[in-house]
Write an enzyme that holds these catalytic residues in place. Structure first.
Site, mmCIF file in Angstrom:
data_model
loop_
_atom_site.group_PDB
_atom_site.id
_atom_site.type_symbol
_atom_site.label_atom_id
_atom_site.label_comp_id
_atom_site.label_asym_id
_atom_site.label_seq_id
_atom_site.Cartn_x
_atom_site.Cartn_y
_atom_site.Cartn_z
ATOM 1 C CB SER A 1 158.148 121.007 -50.629
ATOM 2 O OG SER A 1 156.784 121.040 -50.245
ATOM 3 C CG ASN B 1 160.490 117.386 -49.437
ATOM 4 O OD1 ASN B 1 161.059 117.213 -48.368
ATOM 5 N ND2 ASN B 1 159.879 118.513 -49.720
ATOM 6 C CD GLU C 1 165.802 119.255 -53.192
ATOM 7 O OE1 GLU C 1 166.056 118.045 -53.180
ATOM 8 O OE2 GLU C 1 164.640 119.708 -53.036
ATOM 9 C CG HIS D 1 162.596 122.618 -51.854
ATOM 10 N ND1 HIS D 1 162.890 121.309 -51.587
ATOM 11 C CD2 HIS D 1 161.691 123.008 -50.912
ATOM 12 C CE1 HIS D 1 162.205 120.910 -50.543
ATOM 13 N NE2 HIS D 1 161.472 121.924 -50.113
#
Length: 257
Positions: A93, A164, A126, A114
């Site tokens: 991440s 994130n 992702e 991800h």
């Protein structure tokens, strides 16, 4: 030939990723720890402690803790076991996909994949290619993800990628707001759920993700981006030091049974 999906790491994310694939594919979940087998009840997932059991997997997703050296060491072991055409992905991440690609003999077959937490329920994934990733491998990943009703998006290799990069600093902002005494944790969470239509408040989400994971990501952001926007909250640091890291230990911003 039928695809076999391998997952390395049976933490919250690895478990969720395994469950996401289990409805459509044969899944092997590998971890060097013993797990509660009840967590896999109702899912067609084979659990193993031996990486060699992944030898015939066509796609392996690494979902271990966020440590560069640990991931590189794992890739070295996997490459001695897997078929040459197997795809290796990282669920990192916060670490650079290009940096991680340095540990891959054939980086064309490596990229970031991800998942969002909880991985078996959140449909966004992702995909982060490195500078070396083969488009055909990326297309294969998109095909596989679409077949399990995930929505893949492509992001460039940058700290935190898309979600994130926005989400974790927002959680850190909420922690700073709570630490300053401006509002209660309940009202901070309620504000974002009602006004911003978030399904879960930022402090509730912090507990679900794990405050230790959030701190690790913030530290990685701060090391790379060098701005106060990505400096971890003092309260976040203190809570991790006191092992009040969220749901997995039954205490974070809230108390859990």
């Amino acid at each position: 030939m039928e695809r076999i999906i391998g997952i390395v790491g049976a933490g919250v994310m690895g478990m969720g990723i395994a469950k996401a694939f289990a409805a459509k594919y044969n899944v092997i979940l590998c971890d060097n720890r013993t797990i509660n087998q009840d967590l896999l009840a109702g899912f067609d997932i084979r659990f193993t402690n031996d990486l060699k059991d992944l030898a015939f997997c066509s796609l392996v997703i690494e979902a271990i803790y966020e440590d560069y050296n640990a991931k590189i060491n794992l890739y070295k072991r996997l490459q001695s076991i897997l078929k040459p055409n197997a795809i290796i992905c990282s669920n990192t991440s916060s670490l650079s996909i290009n940096d991680l690609a340095n540990g891959i003999n054939n980086p064309k077959r490596f990229f970031g994949m991800h998942f969002m937490n909880p991985a078996n329920k959140n449909n966004l994934v992702e995909l982060i290619p490195s500078d070396f990733t083969d488009k055909g491998c990326l297309d294969t990943a998109i095909e596989i993800l679409t077949s399990i009703e995930k929505n893949p998006i492509i992001a460039k290799d940058s700290p935190g990628f898309i979600v994130n990069r926005i989400l974790i600093p927002m959680i850190n902002d909420a922690i700073n707001l709570y630490e300053s005494g401006i509002a209660s944790k309940e009202d901070i969470d309620k504000a974002m759920k009602i006004a911003a239509k978030h399904p879960i408040g930022p402090l509730e989400l912090a507990d679900m993700i794990g405050l230790d994971i959030i701190l690790n990501i913030m530290n990685n952001f701060y090391a790379k981006l060098k701005t106060d926007r990505y400096k971890p909250s003092n309260l976040l640091i203190k809570m991790v030091e006191n092992n009040k890291i969220g749901k997995k230990v039954n205490e974070g911003f809230y108390i859990y049974d």
